[in-house]
Write an enzyme that holds these catalytic residues in place. Structure first.
Site, PDB file in Angstrom:
ATOM      1  N   LEU A 141      17.397  56.601  43.130  1.00 47.39           N
ATOM      2  CA  LEU A 141      18.110  55.985  44.246  1.00 47.39           C
ATOM      3  C   LEU A 141      18.369  54.530  43.888  1.00 47.39           C
ATOM      4  O   LEU A 141      17.564  53.907  43.185  1.00 47.39           O
ATOM      5  CB  LEU A 141      17.284  56.040  45.536  1.00 47.39           C
ATOM      6  CG  LEU A 141      17.002  57.412  46.166  1.00 47.39           C
ATOM      7  CD1 LEU A 141      16.088  57.245  47.380  1.00 47.39           C
ATOM      8  CD2 LEU A 141      18.294  58.110  46.569  1.00 47.39           C
ATOM      9  N   ASP A 142      19.475  53.991  44.377  1.00 47.39           N
ATOM     10  CA  ASP A 142      19.744  52.572  44.179  1.00 47.39           C
ATOM     11  C   ASP A 142      18.646  51.735  44.835  1.00 47.39           C
ATOM     12  O   ASP A 142      17.995  52.181  45.794  1.00 47.39           O
ATOM     13  CB  ASP A 142      21.087  52.181  44.796  1.00 47.39           C
ATOM     14  CG  ASP A 142      22.261  52.867  44.125  1.00 47.39           C
ATOM     15  OD1 ASP A 142      22.110  53.286  42.968  1.00 47.39           O
ATOM     16  OD2 ASP A 142      23.320  52.986  44.774  1.00 47.39           O
ATOM     17  N   LYS A 143      18.478  50.521  44.367  1.00 43.31           N
ATOM     18  CA  LYS A 143      17.462  49.619  44.916  1.00 43.31           C
ATOM     19  C   LYS A 143      17.570  49.486  46.428  1.00 43.31           C
ATOM     20  O   LYS A 143      16.569  49.535  47.149  1.00 43.31           O
ATOM     21  CB  LYS A 143      17.584  48.246  44.254  1.00 43.31           C
ATOM     22  CG  LYS A 143      16.627  47.200  44.804  1.00 43.31           C
ATOM     23  CD  LYS A 143      16.844  45.844  44.137  1.00 43.31           C
ATOM     24  CE  LYS A 143      15.933  44.783  44.744  1.00 43.31           C
ATOM     25  NZ  LYS A 143      16.151  43.445  44.112  1.00 43.31           N
TER      26      LYS A 143
END
Length: 308
Positions: A141-143
């Site tokens: 997942l993106d940050k």
């Protein structure tokens, strides 16, 4: 006896992709490690050394490379202070919920303080699974995105779950708050994605990009303090920044997304309005259907409550 070579055959899903991405997917190695092996001419495609990671693979190509089992690697530091929720665990898989702001694994600019460092502290057995810098991670997942991730706890589970991802048998649904009123109640964004030629940190819709497809359905629309739509989004593919780029491309960027034009001035929680809320897959050992749902975190609920 351990074989000195491992071999992979390119599936329809990876036909037309960069060879370094395909090798990283199947082997569990980081892209930088794959790049190093390519530069030493240690990876072959159909018996010929690969010269560049950007080479394109085709259906049924054979990739062969050294078997790196047992090779000494730099160990990931354990960090008990990393905050994340364990939603489920057994001897094959772990499902976790990642908070917004936490990077998933070490990489450029982030050697420590990641979810993987927290996993290493809580589940030391993961050090034996897959890429030693990713410890069994099946996807990312993106940050700025919060929500559900599955982690494999055995090599067999990792191979099985990667195959499920490759065949698009893993169901992933996200909740997003986007700028403006999306016109259709439901729809599909079908647009190829690649690296933005003007900004290497971004992805963009480009004709030469990789196949990418996002389904969306409107949950609610609100007028005040400005127009927004709340969407449920389902990934058919899983490209980098896919939901963010696709929604921005149709004129409705995710709120809080300063990279792709999402409005941020009102965002007192200072986070991306994107949450991985549902995850479904077949258990790699029992073959039971596993369904997980994650409620919206408090900061997203607060953001949602702003609108009327």
């Amino acid at each position: 006896m351990v074989e000195d070579k491992v071999r992979y055959h390119v599936s329809p899903h990876h036909d037309g992709e960069r060879v370094d991405r395909v090798i990283a997917f199947f082997s569990g190695l980081s892209r930088s490690k794959v790049s190093g092996l390519i530069s030493k001419r240690l990876i072959l495609r159909n018996g010929i050394p690969i010269r560049k990671g950007s080479e394109i693979v085709h259906l049924n190509d054979e990739i062969s490379m050294p078997n790196l089992v047992g090779e000494a690697v730099e160990e990931i530091a354990s960090d008990e202070s990393i905050d994340f929720e364990v939603v489920f665990e057994d001897d094959s898989v772990i499902v976790v919920c990642k908070p917004s702001g936490l990077i998933v694994h070490p990489g450029s600019g982030a050697a420590n303080g990641t979810l993987v460092n927290g996993l290493a502290a809580q589940f030391p057995d993961l050090r034996e699974i897959g890429d030693p810098t990713r410890l069994g991670l099946v996807h990312r997942l993106d940050k700025g995105t919060s929500g559900l991730l599955v982690v494999a706890r055995t090599p067999e589970a990792l191979d099985n779950l990667k195959f499920q991802m490759q065949e698009r048998h893993v169901h992933r649904q996200y909740f997003a708050i986007v700028a403006g009123h999306v016109e259709s109640n439901k729809g599909v964004v079908d647009a190829p994605l690649g690296r933005d030629p003007k900004n290497p940190l971004k992805r963009a819709v480009i004709n030469s990009g990789k196949y990418a497809r996002t389904h969306y359905e409107i949950d609610q629309k609100y007028e005040s303090p400005f127009k927004v739509s709340m969407l449920n989004c389902r990934l058919e593919t899983g490209r980098t920044h896919q939901i963010r780029v696709h929604l921005a491309a149709i004129g409705h960027p995710v709120l809080g997304d300063d990279l792709y034009g999402g409005r941020t001035s009102f965002n007192i929680e200072n986070r991306l309005a994107l949450h991985a809320q549902m995850l479904t897959f077949l258990h790699p050992k029992t073959k039971n259907l596993m369904n997980f749902e994650s409620p919206l975190p408090a900061e997203l609920t607060s953001m949602k409550d702003i609108f009327r």
